[in-house]
Design a protein around this motif. Structure first.
Motif, short mmCIF file in Angstrom:
data_model
loop_
_atom_site.label_atom_id
_atom_site.label_comp_id
_atom_site.label_asym_id
_atom_site.label_seq_id
_atom_site.Cartn_x
_atom_site.Cartn_y
_atom_site.Cartn_z
N VAL A 177 0.87 -1.18 0.00
CA VAL A 177 0.00 0.00 0.00
C VAL A 177 0.90 1.23 0.00
CG1 VAL A 177 -1.92 1.18 1.14
CG2 VAL A 177 -1.75 -1.31 1.26
N VAL A 178 0.78 2.04 -1.04
CA VAL A 178 1.74 3.11 -1.26
C VAL A 178 1.03 4.38 -1.71
CG1 VAL A 178 3.43 1.35 -1.95
CG2 VAL A 178 2.14 2.55 -3.72
N GLY A 179 1.82 5.44 -1.87
CA GLY A 179 1.30 6.63 -2.52
C GLY A 179 1.06 7.81 -1.61
N CYS A 180 0.37 8.78 -2.16
CA CYS A 180 0.32 10.15 -1.68
C CYS A 180 -0.96 10.41 -0.88
CB CYS A 180 0.34 11.09 -2.88
SG CYS A 180 1.24 10.47 -4.33
N ASN A 181 -1.22 11.70 -0.64
CA ASN A 181 -2.54 12.18 -0.25
C ASN A 181 -3.09 12.99 -1.42
OD1 ASN A 181 -1.01 12.72 2.79
ND2 ASN A 181 -2.80 11.40 2.69
N ASP A 222 -6.46 -11.30 7.13
CA ASP A 222 -5.22 -12.10 7.09
C ASP A 222 -4.35 -11.82 5.86
OD1 ASP A 222 -5.46 -13.57 9.53
OD2 ASP A 222 -7.04 -14.76 8.60
N VAL A 223 -4.31 -10.56 5.46
CA VAL A 223 -3.40 -10.13 4.39
C VAL A 223 -2.32 -9.25 5.02
CG1 VAL A 223 -3.15 -8.83 2.23
CG2 VAL A 223 -5.21 -10.23 2.65
N ILE A 224 -1.07 -9.68 4.95
CA ILE A 224 0.03 -8.88 5.49
C ILE A 224 0.29 -7.72 4.53
CG2 ILE A 224 1.89 -10.21 4.38
CD1 ILE A 224 3.44 -9.81 7.08
N CYS A 225 0.61 -6.55 5.09
CA CYS A 225 0.77 -5.35 4.29
C CYS A 225 2.15 -4.73 4.50
CB CYS A 225 -0.29 -4.31 4.64
SG CYS A 225 -1.99 -4.85 4.27
N VAL A 226 2.70 -4.18 3.43
CA VAL A 226 3.91 -3.37 3.52
C VAL A 226 3.56 -2.00 2.96
CG1 VAL A 226 5.52 -5.30 3.40
CG2 VAL A 226 4.74 -4.24 1.29
N VAL A 227 4.19 -0.95 3.51
CA VAL A 227 3.82 0.42 3.15
C VAL A 227 5.06 1.26 2.92
CG1 VAL A 227 1.54 0.50 4.24
CG2 VAL A 227 3.57 0.94 5.62
N THR A 228 4.91 2.25 2.04
CA THR A 228 5.95 3.24 1.82
C THR A 228 5.30 4.61 1.64
OG1 THR A 228 5.91 3.04 -0.60
CG2 THR A 228 7.42 1.56 0.58
N GLY A 229 6.14 5.65 1.62
CA GLY A 229 5.67 6.99 1.29
C GLY A 229 4.65 7.53 2.27
N CYS A 230 3.72 8.35 1.75
CA CYS A 230 2.71 8.96 2.61
C CYS A 230 1.72 7.94 3.15
CB CYS A 230 1.98 10.07 1.86
SG CYS A 230 3.00 11.55 1.62
N ALA A 231 1.55 6.82 2.44
CA ALA A 231 0.72 5.74 2.98
C ALA A 231 1.32 5.19 4.25
CB ALA A 231 0.57 4.62 1.94
N ALA A 282 -2.12 6.08 12.43
CA ALA A 282 -3.28 5.28 12.83
C ALA A 282 -2.92 4.14 13.78
CB ALA A 282 -3.96 4.71 11.58
N GLY A 283 -1.65 4.04 14.15
CA GLY A 283 -1.25 2.99 15.10
C GLY A 283 -1.09 1.62 14.49
N LEU A 284 -0.99 1.55 13.15
CA LEU A 284 -0.89 0.25 12.49
C LEU A 284 0.53 -0.28 12.42
CD1 LEU A 284 -3.43 0.90 9.59
CD2 LEU A 284 -3.80 -0.48 11.64
N PRO A 289 1.63 -6.00 11.76
CA PRO A 289 0.99 -6.56 10.57
C PRO A 289 1.16 -5.67 9.34
CG PRO A 289 -0.66 -5.56 11.99
CD PRO A 289 0.63 -5.52 12.75
N VAL A 290 1.57 -4.43 9.58
CA VAL A 290 1.85 -3.47 8.51
C VAL A 290 3.30 -3.04 8.68
CG1 VAL A 290 1.21 -1.29 7.43
CG2 VAL A 290 -0.57 -2.70 8.50
N LEU A 291 4.13 -3.29 7.68
CA LEU A 291 5.57 -3.07 7.80
C LEU A 291 5.99 -1.84 7.02
CD1 LEU A 291 6.82 -6.74 7.33
CD2 LEU A 291 6.49 -5.50 9.48
N HIS A 292 6.65 -0.92 7.70
CA HIS A 292 7.18 0.31 7.10
C HIS A 292 8.44 -0.04 6.32
CE1 HIS A 292 9.56 4.01 6.95
NE2 HIS A 292 8.45 4.70 7.17
N MET A 293 8.39 0.12 4.97
CA MET A 293 9.54 -0.23 4.14
C MET A 293 10.26 0.99 3.58
SD MET A 293 8.65 -3.83 2.22
CE MET A 293 10.39 -4.20 1.94
N GLY A 294 9.78 2.22 3.91
CA GLY A 294 10.56 3.38 3.54
C GLY A 294 9.83 4.42 2.71
#
Length: 632
Positions: free
Chosen positions: A450-454, A475-484, A491-493, A517-522
């Motif tokens: 899950v990525v992207g802007c506002n 039960d879907v693991i998520c990774v996130v970058t950027g403004c997402a 949100a405490g995720l 469950p949501v991993l910050h990848m940069g």
């Protein structure tokens, strides 16, 4: 601004109320002033690439002009406009990477720019075929690798070196469809030529050229930017930080670093640790110096140094409105030109530093690799000396912040997975096999990036957070970058406690591996980390990544960079869901090519869906269909 938006975000509610009292203009005021936005532009059917126009063609056949003066129809105009967004986004990410490579070329043992991950330097040097990668002197090797990387931007022959990281099945798709990217600058230049007046009019040809240019970003510019930043500044490891405007400290000199390029920010962090400046700050009445991050410069700094995240794209004005920021220091990308005027409502100094992003209205201090630390020292001094100018009556910092865990590079994820490898089995350490195993076993149903802007067209952060919460619940693991990533942080995720929001399978995985469950990848260039992770998982099973139950999602995107990203993710075999509809609906043919037809030759496609809940339902069907096809 709607009550719905205000009710969702109490920080925004307080900040915008203060802005109104202070007579300060924000993005929401400017959006309201736009009134109804241009329907031709929204449909992508306005062409202004030559001086015979601008030409507007009707998105509805039989109603209005169907061709521009040169004869271009809606298919051609939409395809050209979309392709030029890809070129803009790919050039932004890739020029960022070029600056990183130049900084590596400037490294020396006694200088401010140093090699901090020597093991990765040697590993990538060997990957790229440099002889003696294990034995050469560190800085001689760094300079040789940097020169080789600069060749990836302009080499006359061959394709991008990092493409070899993909499984052979995916490389075969790229070769068959002729979308394996050549030199980065070549792809951008060729695409701009192709979309010049009097050149390509076949919309599928333009789409394919755009796809190859997007691939030059993901597998070229962005991946170089990520990997070489790790070599220079250290590969991120999991660490604690905190997020939201409450990280601004009323008792300290607050410096906001904003943009995307870590070269300047790394020097700012280094300079701020100078005891001389800390004593100077105390002499001015402050308790110390507080560096806070915004957008992707914030992401870069939080994952390597634990620097606190003040917020994401839509909050850049809100930081200044707190009245407690002594200096806003920017590099490139996603910076509002409105910030200098807003800063003048308070005591804040606005300092731009890149000739690529020189912003009128206050100070410009030219940053270069040769003078980087001197530039940073000057900026810190300006901020400290500005502290006494703060107007206490204008200071109002929302008392809202959230603890968070950041820094999950591919290497950090593998390190966590190693802790659950059973030493009594034949499973090798240092692989993503445990992740692939739990996906194939059905403990986790799939994975999502899950990525992207506002985007002010939608309720800020709502789609990011809704999609993430709904996916982890299923039960879907998520990774996130950027403004997402920053939306998830607020949100405490990005906490271990967020496992309580998960389905039973994902919760168990989080407990065993000790991860959120949501991993910050940069940052946004670090979507290349996600590409690498997915391809490592595909390699474990010896399959094309297009077969894996994995999706890409950009719920609130707005920039050209996001268009380039979406293209290289689809080109890499990953279905990509967009919550903001791209400006392509004026061509039903081009829209169908994106959302249906490209599946036949790429193994992936785009999905447009504004409603985040409906989007999640579609994603789950997608993931389960992939599982069924794999027989898992």
């Amino acid at each position: 601004m709607s009550n719905e938006i205000l009710n969702y975000d109490k920080v925004a509610e307080a900040s915008l109320a203060k802005a109104k009292r202070d007579g300060a203009e924000t993005m929401w005021d400017r959006k309201a002033a736009q009134k109804t936005q241009c329907g031709f532009g929204e449909a992508g059917v306005c062409c202004r690439i030559c001086a015979m126009g601008p030409c507007r063609v009707s998105p509805v056949p039989g109603k209005g002009a169907e061709r521009g003066i040169c004869g271009a129809n809606a298919d051609t105009i939409v395809a050209r406009n979309f392709a030029r967004m890809i070129a803009g986004g790919a050039s932004a990410h890739s020029d960022h990477a070029r600056d990183i490579v130049h900084a590596m070329h400037a490294t020396k043992a006694e200088g401010p720019f140093k090699i901090r991950d020597e093991a990765k330097l040697r590993r990538i040097s060997a990957e790229w075929g440099i002889e003696g990668a294990d034995t050469k002197e560190t800085y001689a090797l760094a300079h040789e690798l940097a020169e080789m990387a600069l060749g990836e931007f302009g080499k006359p022959f061959g394709t991008q070196r990092f493409l070899k990281r993909a499984p052979q099945a995916r490389q075969d798709v790229w070769e068959r469809e002729d979308i394996a990217p050549r030199a980065i600058d070549m792809e951008v230049t060729t695409l701009m030529h192709s979309t010049h007046m009097g050149c390509a009019s076949d919309y599928e040809s333009i789409f394919r050229r755009g796809m190859r240019t997007g691939m030059a970003d993901g597998w070229g510019g962005s991946m170089i930017g990520t990997e070489f930043s790790d070599i220079l500044y250290g590969t991120p490891t999991a660490k604690a930080s905190s997020s939201n405007l409450g990280v601004i400290d009323k008792d300290q000199v607050n410096i906001l670093i904003h943009g995307h390029d870590p070269n300047l920010a790394e020097m700012i962090v280094l300079a701020a640790e100078n005891p001389e400046f800390i004593e100077m700050a105390k002499a001015k009445g402050a308790k110390g110096i507080n560096i806070v991050g915004m957008c992707c410069t914030g992401n870069e700094m939080t994952m390597r140094h634990g620097i606190k995240i003040a917020g994401n794209f839509y909050q850049q004005e809100m930081c200044i409105i707190t009245g407690a920021i002594e200096a806003v220091v920017v590099d490139v990308q996603c910076i509002f030109p409105a910030l200098p005027a807003l800063a003048k409502k308070y005591h804040t100094r606005f300092i731009s530093t890149s000739e690529k992003a020189k912003i009128a209205g206050d100070m410009f201090i030219k940053f270069s690799e040769a003078t980087g630390l001197d530039n940073a020292n000057e900026i810190i001094k300006i901020a400290v000396e500005n502290f006494p100018n703060r107007d206490a009556s204008k200071v109002e910092i929302p008392d809202i912040k959230q603890d968070t865990l950041v820094g999950y590079s591919v290497e950090a994820i593998i390190d966590h997975l190693d802790k659950v490898v059973n030493t009594n089995t034949s499973d090798a350490m240092g692989t993503v096999k445990p992740l692939t195993d739990v996906i194939y076993a059905g403990v986790i149903r799939g994975a999502a990036g899950v990525v992207g802007c506002n985007n002010p067209k939608v309720e800020h952060d709502y789609a990011h957070v809704t999609v993430l919460k709904e996916l982890i619940k299923r039960d879907v693991i998520c990774v996130v970058t950027g403004c997402a990533a920053q939306a998830a942080a607020k949100a405490g995720l990005l906490t271990l406690e967020a496992k309580e929001m998960c389905g039973r399978g994902l919760k168990e995985v989080c407990e065993r591996v000790n991860i959120p469950p949501v991993l910050h990848m940069g940052s946004c260039v670090d979507i290349s980390r996600i590409l690498h992770l997915v391809n490592l998982c595909a390699d474990v099973k010896g399959i094309d990544p297009a077969l894996l139950p994995v999706v890409g999602i950009a719920p609130e995107w707005m920039s050209e960079k996001a268009v380039a990203i979406a293209n290289y993710v689809v080109g890499s075999g990953i279905n990509t869901y967009l919550g903001i509809i791209p400006q392509v609906l004026g061509s039903p043919n081009f829209t169908k090519l994106m959302t249906e037809d490209c599946q036949e030759f790429l193994g992936a496609h785009f999905v447009f869906e504004k409603d985040p809940l409906v989007m999640v339902d579609k994603i789950m069907v997608d993931l389960e269909d992939k599982r069924t096809a794999l027989g898992i």
